[in-house]
Design a protein around this motif. Structure first.
Motif, PDB file in Angstrom:
ATOM      1  N   ASN A   4      -1.358 -13.583  45.333  1.00 38.25           N
ATOM      2  CA  ASN A   4      -1.080 -12.368  46.107  1.00 38.25           C
ATOM      3  C   ASN A   4      -1.231 -12.595  47.603  1.00 38.25           C
ATOM      4  O   ASN A   4      -0.458 -12.058  48.404  1.00 38.25           O
ATOM      5  N   LYS A   7       1.781 -14.565  48.689  1.00 36.20           N
ATOM      6  CA  LYS A   7       2.944 -13.664  48.710  1.00 36.20           C
ATOM      7  C   LYS A   7       2.940 -12.813  49.980  1.00 36.20           C
ATOM      8  O   LYS A   7       3.980 -12.622  50.617  1.00 36.20           O
ATOM      9  N   THR A  11       5.747 -13.118  52.832  1.00 42.90           N
ATOM     10  CA  THR A  11       6.510 -11.907  53.163  1.00 42.90           C
ATOM     11  C   THR A  11       6.557 -11.714  54.673  1.00 42.90           C
ATOM     12  O   THR A  11       7.618 -11.458  55.249  1.00 42.90           O
ATOM     13  N   LYS A  25      16.506  -5.602  42.753  1.00 39.58           N
ATOM     14  CA  LYS A  25      15.112  -5.821  42.347  1.00 39.58           C
ATOM     15  C   LYS A  25      14.699  -4.894  41.193  1.00 39.58           C
ATOM     16  O   LYS A  25      13.858  -5.250  40.363  1.00 39.58           O
ATOM     17  N   HIS A  26      15.320  -3.733  41.124  1.00 35.46           N
ATOM     18  CA  HIS A  26      15.004  -2.765  40.071  1.00 35.46           C
ATOM     19  C   HIS A  26      15.423  -3.270  38.685  1.00 35.46           C
ATOM     20  O   HIS A  26      15.023  -2.696  37.674  1.00 35.46           O
ATOM     21  N   LYS A  30       9.504  -3.851  34.420  1.00 37.44           N
ATOM     22  CA  LYS A  30       8.150  -3.679  34.961  1.00 37.44           C
ATOM     23  C   LYS A  30       7.075  -4.292  34.066  1.00 37.44           C
ATOM     24  O   LYS A  30       6.009  -4.667  34.519  1.00 37.44           O
ATOM     25  N   THR A  52      10.047 -12.139  46.716  1.00 31.78           N
ATOM     26  CA  THR A  52      10.942 -10.979  46.589  1.00 31.78           C
ATOM     27  C   THR A  52      10.854 -10.282  45.230  1.00 31.78           C
ATOM     28  O   THR A  52      11.246  -9.128  45.109  1.00 31.78           O
ATOM     29  N   ALA A  53      10.359 -10.979  44.210  1.00 34.62           N
ATOM     30  CA  ALA A  53      10.260 -10.376  42.876  1.00 34.62           C
ATOM     31  C   ALA A  53       9.097  -9.391  42.818  1.00 34.62           C
ATOM     32  O   ALA A  53       8.116  -9.530  43.550  1.00 34.62           O
ATOM     33  N   SER A  54       9.223  -8.435  41.923  1.00 41.02           N
ATOM     34  CA  SER A  54       8.194  -7.398  41.816  1.00 41.02           C
ATOM     35  C   SER A  54       7.041  -7.807  40.898  1.00 41.02           C
ATOM     36  O   SER A  54       6.090  -7.058  40.742  1.00 41.02           O
ATOM     37  N   ARG A  55       7.136  -8.989  40.282  1.00 42.35           N
ATOM     38  CA  ARG A  55       6.096  -9.440  39.358  1.00 42.35           C
ATOM     39  C   ARG A  55       5.585 -10.821  39.745  1.00 42.35           C
ATOM     40  O   ARG A  55       6.242 -11.557  40.467  1.00 42.35           O
ATOM     41  N   THR A  56       4.411 -11.152  39.236  1.00 38.32           N
ATOM     42  CA  THR A  56       3.865 -12.499  39.424  1.00 38.32           C
ATOM     43  C   THR A  56       4.670 -13.460  38.560  1.00 38.32           C
ATOM     44  O   THR A  56       4.867 -13.222  37.378  1.00 38.32           O
ATOM     45  N   TYR A 157      19.247  -9.974  42.258  1.00 39.22           N
ATOM     46  CA  TYR A 157      18.813  -9.950  40.859  1.00 39.22           C
ATOM     47  C   TYR A 157      19.843  -9.165  40.052  1.00 39.22           C
ATOM     48  O   TYR A 157      20.178  -8.033  40.401  1.00 39.22           O
TER      49      TYR A 157
END
Length: 193
Positions: A4, A7, A11, A25-26, A30, A52-56, A157
């Motif tokens: 984190n 990241k 960023t 990205k959506h 989730k 850029t991804a919403s997950r690890t 994505y």
């Protein structure tokens, strides 16, 4: 924790340096197991996707990178794990499946190496193996960038693929990989300009 922090740093640095624009990205689920499959043109691709991804994301990385104590330790702390290139590395295959069984996200570069001309190349069967042997959602992704300072970098994505149709047709790992790469190529063609 280190993931984190890394990241956050990337960023701050990457978005202005490479003018990153993220689309779709959506499409990344989730929760539940996910495989993010992207083209590969630069050593900067993993941190760009990770940022850029919403997950690890747990990335496979070539075994040689883990030889040094410092770099190897650092890579492991940001959830990378080694793979022997050019071989069917059973440990890497088991490790990747375990990540997916635990409902995590696996990041793969289907080509297995960097493209010299920036265009999506030909895939290896490994990515198809993971798609067919797990219950993961497969999200194609394309990075369009020369990684020149202050030039636009696009990260797109796509929608999760219909892996079940490949299973019903008894597709081989190679055929599954080709299907995934075709989705990546389509994203590239749509967004390259």
């Amino acid at each position: 924790m280190l993931y984190n922090f890394a990241k956050f740093i990337f960023t701050i640095l990457f978005y202005p340096m490479y003018r990153i624009k993220v689309t779709g990205k959506h499409h990344i689920p989730k929760k539940g197991p996910v495989i993010i499959c992207t083209n590969h043109t630069s050593n900067l691709d993993p941190p760009v996707v990770g940022t850029t991804a919403s997950r690890t994301i747990h990335f496979m990385a070539k075994e040689e990178l883990f030889n040094g104590k410092f770099l190897g330790g650092l890579l492991r702390r940001v959830h990378a794990f080694p793979v022997k290139r050019g071989l069917a590395d059973r440990n890497a295959l088991r490790g990747g499946l375990k990540i997916l069984e635990e409902g995590e996200t696996l990041g793969l570069f289907p080509e297995g190496t960097r493209s010299k001309d920036g265009k999506p190349g030909n895939p290896l069967p490994g990515v198809g193996f993971f798609a067919l042997r797990s219950q993961a959602e497969v999200v194609p992704c394309v990075i369009i960038s020369e990684y020149k300072l202050f030039r636009r970098t696009k990260v797109i994505y796509g929608k999760p693929m219909d892996v079940e149709s490949f299973r019903k047709n008894k597709a081989s790992a190679k055929e599954m990989s080709e299907g995934i790469m075709e989705e990546i190529r389509n994203l590239y063609e749509i967004h390259k300009n």
